[in-house]
Design a protein around this motif. Structure first.
Motif, short mmCIF file in Angstrom:
data_model
loop_
_atom_site.label_atom_id
_atom_site.label_comp_id
_atom_site.label_asym_id
_atom_site.label_seq_id
_atom_site.Cartn_x
_atom_site.Cartn_y
_atom_site.Cartn_z
N HIS A 12 -61.66 -26.67 -55.37
CA HIS A 12 -63.03 -26.76 -55.85
C HIS A 12 -63.16 -27.86 -56.89
O HIS A 12 -62.20 -28.18 -57.58
N TYR A 13 -64.37 -28.36 -57.01
CA TYR A 13 -64.69 -29.27 -58.11
C TYR A 13 -64.84 -28.40 -59.35
O TYR A 13 -65.85 -27.74 -59.55
N ASP A 14 -63.78 -28.35 -60.15
CA ASP A 14 -63.74 -27.49 -61.34
C ASP A 14 -62.75 -28.10 -62.33
O ASP A 14 -61.66 -27.55 -62.55
N PRO A 15 -63.09 -29.25 -62.92
CA PRO A 15 -62.13 -29.96 -63.77
C PRO A 15 -61.54 -29.12 -64.91
O PRO A 15 -60.38 -29.31 -65.27
N GLN A 16 -62.30 -28.17 -65.44
CA GLN A 16 -61.79 -27.37 -66.57
C GLN A 16 -60.64 -26.45 -66.16
O GLN A 16 -59.80 -26.14 -66.99
N ASN A 17 -60.62 -26.04 -64.90
CA ASN A 17 -59.60 -25.09 -64.46
C ASN A 17 -58.64 -25.66 -63.42
O ASN A 17 -57.57 -25.09 -63.18
N ASP A 18 -59.01 -26.75 -62.78
CA ASP A 18 -58.18 -27.33 -61.73
C ASP A 18 -56.82 -27.72 -62.28
O ASP A 18 -56.71 -28.43 -63.29
N ASP A 19 -55.77 -27.26 -61.64
CA ASP A 19 -54.39 -27.55 -62.07
C ASP A 19 -54.20 -27.30 -63.56
O ASP A 19 -53.65 -28.13 -64.30
N GLY A 20 -54.68 -26.14 -64.01
CA GLY A 20 -54.51 -25.74 -65.40
C GLY A 20 -55.30 -26.58 -66.38
O GLY A 20 -54.98 -26.62 -67.57
N GLY A 21 -56.31 -27.28 -65.89
CA GLY A 21 -57.12 -28.12 -66.76
C GLY A 21 -56.50 -29.47 -67.07
O GLY A 21 -57.01 -30.22 -67.91
N CYS A 22 -55.41 -29.81 -66.37
CA CYS A 22 -54.70 -31.07 -66.66
C CYS A 22 -55.54 -32.32 -66.45
O CYS A 22 -55.30 -33.34 -67.09
N PHE A 23 -56.55 -32.24 -65.57
CA PHE A 23 -57.36 -33.43 -65.33
C PHE A 23 -58.34 -33.68 -66.47
O PHE A 23 -58.97 -34.73 -66.52
N LEU A 24 -58.44 -32.71 -67.39
CA LEU A 24 -59.18 -32.92 -68.64
C LEU A 24 -58.23 -33.16 -69.80
O LEU A 24 -58.32 -34.17 -70.50
N SER A 25 -57.28 -32.24 -69.99
CA SER A 25 -56.39 -32.33 -71.16
C SER A 25 -55.44 -33.52 -71.08
O SER A 25 -55.02 -34.05 -72.10
N ARG A 26 -55.11 -33.95 -69.88
CA ARG A 26 -54.23 -35.11 -69.68
C ARG A 26 -54.96 -36.15 -68.81
O ARG A 26 -54.36 -36.79 -67.95
N GLN A 27 -56.24 -36.30 -69.07
CA GLN A 27 -57.10 -37.16 -68.26
C GLN A 27 -56.54 -38.56 -68.07
O GLN A 27 -56.51 -39.08 -66.95
N SER A 28 -56.07 -39.20 -69.12
CA SER A 28 -55.60 -40.58 -69.02
C SER A 28 -54.23 -40.69 -68.35
O SER A 28 -53.80 -41.80 -68.01
N ASP A 29 -53.54 -39.57 -68.15
CA ASP A 29 -52.21 -39.58 -67.52
C ASP A 29 -52.25 -39.28 -66.02
O ASP A 29 -51.21 -39.31 -65.36
N ASN A 30 -53.43 -38.94 -65.51
CA ASN A 30 -53.57 -38.58 -64.10
C ASN A 30 -54.69 -39.41 -63.48
O ASN A 30 -55.73 -39.60 -64.09
N ASN A 31 -54.44 -39.89 -62.28
CA ASN A 31 -55.40 -40.78 -61.61
C ASN A 31 -55.95 -40.14 -60.34
O ASN A 31 -55.80 -38.94 -60.11
N CYS A 32 -56.56 -40.96 -59.50
CA CYS A 32 -57.17 -40.48 -58.27
C CYS A 32 -56.14 -39.93 -57.28
O CYS A 32 -56.45 -39.03 -56.50
N TYR A 33 -54.92 -40.47 -57.27
CA TYR A 33 -53.89 -39.97 -56.36
C TYR A 33 -53.42 -38.59 -56.82
O TYR A 33 -53.24 -37.69 -56.01
N ASP A 34 -53.25 -38.42 -58.12
CA ASP A 34 -52.94 -37.09 -58.65
C ASP A 34 -54.05 -36.10 -58.27
O ASP A 34 -53.78 -35.04 -57.72
N TYR A 35 -55.29 -36.48 -58.58
CA TYR A 35 -56.42 -35.59 -58.32
C TYR A 35 -56.60 -35.34 -56.82
O TYR A 35 -56.78 -34.21 -56.38
N GLY A 36 -56.54 -36.41 -56.03
CA GLY A 36 -56.74 -36.28 -54.59
C GLY A 36 -55.73 -35.35 -53.95
O GLY A 36 -56.08 -34.52 -53.11
N THR A 37 -54.48 -35.46 -54.35
CA THR A 37 -53.44 -34.60 -53.77
C THR A 37 -53.41 -33.22 -54.42
O THR A 37 -52.74 -32.33 -53.93
#
Length: 173
Positions: A14-39
């Motif tokens: 789901h599109y849920d950045p706060q909870n997706d993968d433990g919130g890493c796409f917010l808390s570690r936003q600059s360390d994860n890119n589109c390939y991280d998010y896409g996969t």
């Protein structure tokens, strides 16, 4: 850092950045890119197609030339499955679909199909979003404005438990 991977169950993507993968796409936003998010795997390494399968040094960026064929081949080597150029019209049995786009000779970009059949993405180190550059929800990535990534390459299947996108220390180039 240990990577955090999403489920192989396509109904849980789901599109849920706060909870997706433990919130890493917010808390570690600059360390994860589109390939991280896409996969749906937060590696905290700004993952590059081909890095996990040892096609380049663990710090190489990019890992392979930024062409549809090269990035697609690198992603397949990492464990993704090529589906083709036709828009998927239903959820897969396992995993989720991703769409590959290229900014010619510059950069790659990935979008992922969420359980609601809309697409979301994370441009580089910027926030996750579920709209294109026009503010429209994305139903068909090939027709969406995700410029500067102007070349749509096609669709692949990403099953998080079957992917290796983070380089190990033992990678030999």
């Amino acid at each position: 850092d240990a990577e955090v991977a999403g489920s192989d169950d396509p109904t849980t993507v789901h599109y849920d950045p706060q909870n997706d993968d433990g919130g890493c796409f917010l808390s570690r936003q600059s360390d994860n890119n589109c390939y991280d998010y896409g996969t749906d795997i937060a590696t905290n390494t700004f993952a590059q197609p081909g890095r996990g399968s040892g096609q380049c040094a663990p710090t190489a960026r990019p890992c392979v030339p930024n062409t549809c064929d090269d990035v697609k081949a690198a992603a397949v080597a990492d464990g993704l499955e090529w589906i083709g150029t036709d828009l998927p019209t239903k959820l897969p049995e396992a995993g989720h679909y991703v769409s590959l786009h290229i900014w010619p000779q510059s950069n790659f970009h990935w979008l992922r199909m969420d359980a609601d059949m809309y697409w979301s993405h994370k441009p580089g180190g910027s926030p996750v979003r579920n709209t294109d550059n026009n503010g429209d929800k994305i139903q068909d990535p090939a027709k969406a404005d995700v410029s500067p990534w102007s070349t749509h390459c096609g669709y692949l299947l990403a099953t998080p438990s079957k992917l290796t996108i983070k380089a190990s220390e033992q990678v030999v180039v």
